[in-house]
Design an enzyme around this catalytic site. Structure first.
Site, PDB file in Angstrom:
ATOM      1  N   SER A 137      20.985 -28.802   8.205  1.00  0.00           N
ATOM      2  CA  SER A 137      22.372 -29.160   7.927  1.00  0.00           C
ATOM      3  C   SER A 137      23.306 -28.483   8.919  1.00  0.00           C
ATOM      4  CB  SER A 137      22.697 -28.689   6.504  1.00  0.00           C
ATOM      5  OG  SER A 137      24.083 -28.635   6.310  1.00  0.00           O
ATOM      6  N   TYR A 175      22.550 -21.818  -0.641  1.00  0.00           N
ATOM      7  CA  TYR A 175      22.028 -23.114  -0.170  1.00  0.00           C
ATOM      8  C   TYR A 175      21.953 -23.122   1.356  1.00  0.00           C
ATOM      9  CZ  TYR A 175      22.011 -27.846   1.593  1.00  0.00           C
ATOM     10  OH  TYR A 175      21.715 -28.961   2.338  1.00  0.00           O
ATOM     11  N   LYS A 214      18.680 -23.058   4.229  1.00  0.00           N
ATOM     12  CA  LYS A 214      18.448 -23.965   5.373  1.00  0.00           C
ATOM     13  C   LYS A 214      18.227 -23.151   6.645  1.00  0.00           C
ATOM     14  CE  LYS A 214      18.630 -27.871   3.366  1.00  0.00           C
ATOM     15  NZ  LYS A 214      17.424 -28.657   3.265  1.00  0.00           N
TER      16      LYS A 214
HETATM   17  P1  NAD Z   1      18.633 -35.613  -3.076  1.00  0.00           P
HETATM   18  O1  NAD Z   1      18.811 -34.571  -4.125  1.00  0.00           O
HETATM   19  O2  NAD Z   1      19.155 -36.973  -3.334  1.00  0.00           O
HETATM   20  O3  NAD Z   1      17.083 -35.730  -2.680  1.00  0.00           O
HETATM   21  C1  NAD Z   1      16.205 -34.645  -2.768  1.00  0.00           C
HETATM   22  C2  NAD Z   1      14.972 -35.129  -3.507  1.00  0.00           C
HETATM   23  O4  NAD Z   1      14.062 -34.015  -3.606  1.00  0.00           O
HETATM   24  C3  NAD Z   1      15.247 -35.612  -4.922  1.00  0.00           C
HETATM   25  O5  NAD Z   1      14.645 -36.869  -5.125  1.00  0.00           O
HETATM   26  C4  NAD Z   1      14.602 -34.551  -5.809  1.00  0.00           C
HETATM   27  O6  NAD Z   1      14.115 -35.083  -7.023  1.00  0.00           O
HETATM   28  C5  NAD Z   1      13.513 -34.016  -4.914  1.00  0.00           C
HETATM   29  N1  NAD Z   1      13.110 -32.646  -5.226  1.00  0.00           N
HETATM   30  C6  NAD Z   1      13.913 -31.587  -5.520  1.00  0.00           C
HETATM   31  N2  NAD Z   1      13.162 -30.497  -5.764  1.00  0.00           N
HETATM   32  C7  NAD Z   1      11.864 -30.874  -5.605  1.00  0.00           C
HETATM   33  C8  NAD Z   1      10.625 -30.187  -5.720  1.00  0.00           C
HETATM   34  N3  NAD Z   1      10.589 -28.894  -6.054  1.00  0.00           N
HETATM   35  N4  NAD Z   1       9.492 -30.868  -5.493  1.00  0.00           N
HETATM   36  C9  NAD Z   1       9.521 -32.193  -5.166  1.00  0.00           C
HETATM   37  N5  NAD Z   1      10.667 -32.889  -5.054  1.00  0.00           N
HETATM   38  C10 NAD Z   1      11.819 -32.235  -5.261  1.00  0.00           C
HETATM   39  O7  NAD Z   1      19.264 -35.010  -1.728  1.00  0.00           O
HETATM   40  P2  NAD Z   1      19.609 -35.742  -0.363  1.00  0.00           P
HETATM   41  O8  NAD Z   1      21.095 -35.845  -0.265  1.00  0.00           O
HETATM   42  O9  NAD Z   1      18.789 -36.948  -0.201  1.00  0.00           O
HETATM   43  O10 NAD Z   1      19.158 -34.610   0.658  1.00  0.00           O
HETATM   44  C11 NAD Z   1      17.870 -34.591   1.234  1.00  0.00           C
HETATM   45  C12 NAD Z   1      17.720 -33.343   2.065  1.00  0.00           C
HETATM   46  O11 NAD Z   1      18.740 -33.329   3.061  1.00  0.00           O
HETATM   47  C13 NAD Z   1      17.870 -32.036   1.293  1.00  0.00           C
HETATM   48  O12 NAD Z   1      16.953 -31.105   1.795  1.00  0.00           O
HETATM   49  C14 NAD Z   1      19.290 -31.626   1.593  1.00  0.00           C
HETATM   50  O13 NAD Z   1      19.449 -30.221   1.504  1.00  0.00           O
HETATM   51  C15 NAD Z   1      19.448 -32.101   3.022  1.00  0.00           C
HETATM   52  N6  NAD Z   1      20.850 -32.339   3.404  1.00  0.00           N
HETATM   53  C16 NAD Z   1      21.601 -33.190   2.648  1.00  0.00           C
HETATM   54  C17 NAD Z   1      22.945 -33.396   2.988  1.00  0.00           C
HETATM   55  C18 NAD Z   1      23.813 -34.301   2.141  1.00  0.00           C
HETATM   56  O14 NAD Z   1      25.053 -34.234   2.277  1.00  0.00           O
HETATM   57  N7  NAD Z   1      23.283 -35.170   1.289  1.00  0.00           N
HETATM   58  C19 NAD Z   1      23.495 -32.759   4.099  1.00  0.00           C
HETATM   59  C20 NAD Z   1      22.672 -31.921   4.869  1.00  0.00           C
HETATM   60  C21 NAD Z   1      21.348 -31.723   4.503  1.00  0.00           C
END
Ligand code: NAD
Ligand code: UDP
Length: 338
Positions: A124, A149, A153
């Protein structure tokens, strides 16, 4: 190639799975459904005509991971699974470090045992910290984020760098996302936050659908064109395609490679609102509120490196982003809860 996608039922993971399947990759999802629903698999099937193989389980479950690698010829891993709510991470740091850091280490150990060493990680822009020099470019030093958080990362990025230094046969790509918004143009999958959304776009669409009363715009006294914050919004379909480009690059480049995935352009919160109003064809209820603690006034990506080395750039603009976010919200007023 067979790709294991952890967190593949989530927001970014599900859109990436759609693009992977469309490109003919065998796709396996591991997700514990902590922040997603199984119906996502059905929706992926409706879009692509294929249902990804699915393991419901936790990245912290070593036994399950070993089995997945035994049962399948996985060649690459894209690791989305994790927890992502900044406020919650401040209140429950152990939970965040356990899932995000321990979970990632567990996954890497299982990969190593199975001799699968191609890894793409969802990082991120938060790892740039609060540095004022904009745009953020990959050659800048990282700065320790102020909340668990963001720290998780940055720590994972560092763990991956140590791993690649020690073991030269890993190919690791760190993708630093800026602000992902939008949804698949079909309106079949999209972002489905639980409870009241923290992020701007789902908050806007929930005001528009009548679930929430008015959007609080956090701060309008910043030193920006209109006083509101500036962010680099990126359509989730462009972001998904960035993973395919990274997968290709990762196949022939070892070590750690880092890429910003952003549009390279900033938009203010008021610009997002007025673009939304063009799509919505009505005024959006909003009011100005005090600044939100921890918000930076303005940042966006320098996305040149991804353009040059991944041959990837964004194609969808702010109008497309709000259009597709609204399309998803209006077709699914309760998200995946039918
Ligand atoms: P999201 O919460 O929609 O997707 C994450 C998925 O991981 C979910 O389906 C959840 O059920 C699953 N999960 C959580 N803990 C788990 C575990 N212990 N074992 C197996 N599955 C597990 O989030 P997203 O927005 O799709 O983000 C995906 C990734 O991108 C994350 O790592 C997030 O930190 C990173 N990210 C997201 C953003 C954003 O703004 N959405 C920005 C930067 C980075
Ligand atoms: N924002 C806002 N009202 C909201 C949610 C967000 O004004 O209800 C603003 C926030 O101050 C920031 C931008 O929208 O400037 C993006 O916030 P978001 O939480 O979506 O992502 P962040 O940039 O914090 O990762």
């Amino acid at each position: 190639m067979t790709i294991l996608v952890t967190g593949g039922c989530g927001y970014i993971g599900s859109h990436t799975c759609v693009q992977l399947i469309k490109q003919g990759f065998d796709t396996i999802i591991l997700d514990n459904l902590y922040n997603s629903k199984e119906i996502v698999l059905e929706r992926i099937y409706q879009i692509t005509g294929k249902r990804p193989q699915f393991y419901q389980g936790d990245i912290r479950d070593k036994h399950l991971l070993n089995n997945i690698f035994k049962e399948n010829k996985v060649t690459n891993v894209i690791h989305f699974a994790g927890l992502k709510a900044v406020e919650e991470s401040i209140k429950q740091p152990l939970k965040y470090y356990d899932v995000n850091i321990y979970g990632s280490i567990n996954l890497l150990e299982a990969m190593k045992a199975a001799n699968v060493k191609k890894f793409i990680f969802s990082s991120s822009a938060t790892v740039y910290g609060t540095q004022p020099n904009i745009p953020y470019i990959e050659t800048m030093e990282t700065e320790e984020p102020t909340q668990p958080y963001g720290r998780s990362k940055l720590f994972i990025e560092k763990i991956l760098q140590d791993l690649a230094k020690a073991e030269k046969d890993w190919s690791i790509t760190l993708l630093r996302y800026f602000n992902p918004v939008g949804a698949h143009p079909s309106g079949l999958i999209g972002e489905d936050p639980q409870g009241i959304p923290n992020n701007l776009m789902p908050y806007i669409t929930q005001v528009a659908i009548g679930k929430l009363k008015s959007l609080a715009v956090f701060g309008h006294d910043y030193n920006t064109i209109d006083g509101t914050c500036i962010r680099d919004f990126i359509h989730v379909m462009d972001l998904a395609d960035g993973h395919l480009a990274a997968l290709n690059y990762n196949s022939s480049h070892s070590g750690v490679n880092i890429f910003n995935l952003g549009s390279g352009q900033g938009s203010s919160i008021l610009e997002v609102i007025s673009t939304f109003e063009q799509v919505f064809k009505k005024k959006l209820a909003y009011h100005f509120a005090p600044r939100r603690a921890g918000d930076l006034p303005a940042y966006w990506a320098n996305a040149d490196k991804a353009k040059k080395l991944l041959n990837w750039q964004t194609h969808l603009n702010l109008y497309d982003m709000v259009h597709d976010s609204w399309n998803w919200q209006s077709k699914n007023p309760n998200g995946f809860n039918e």
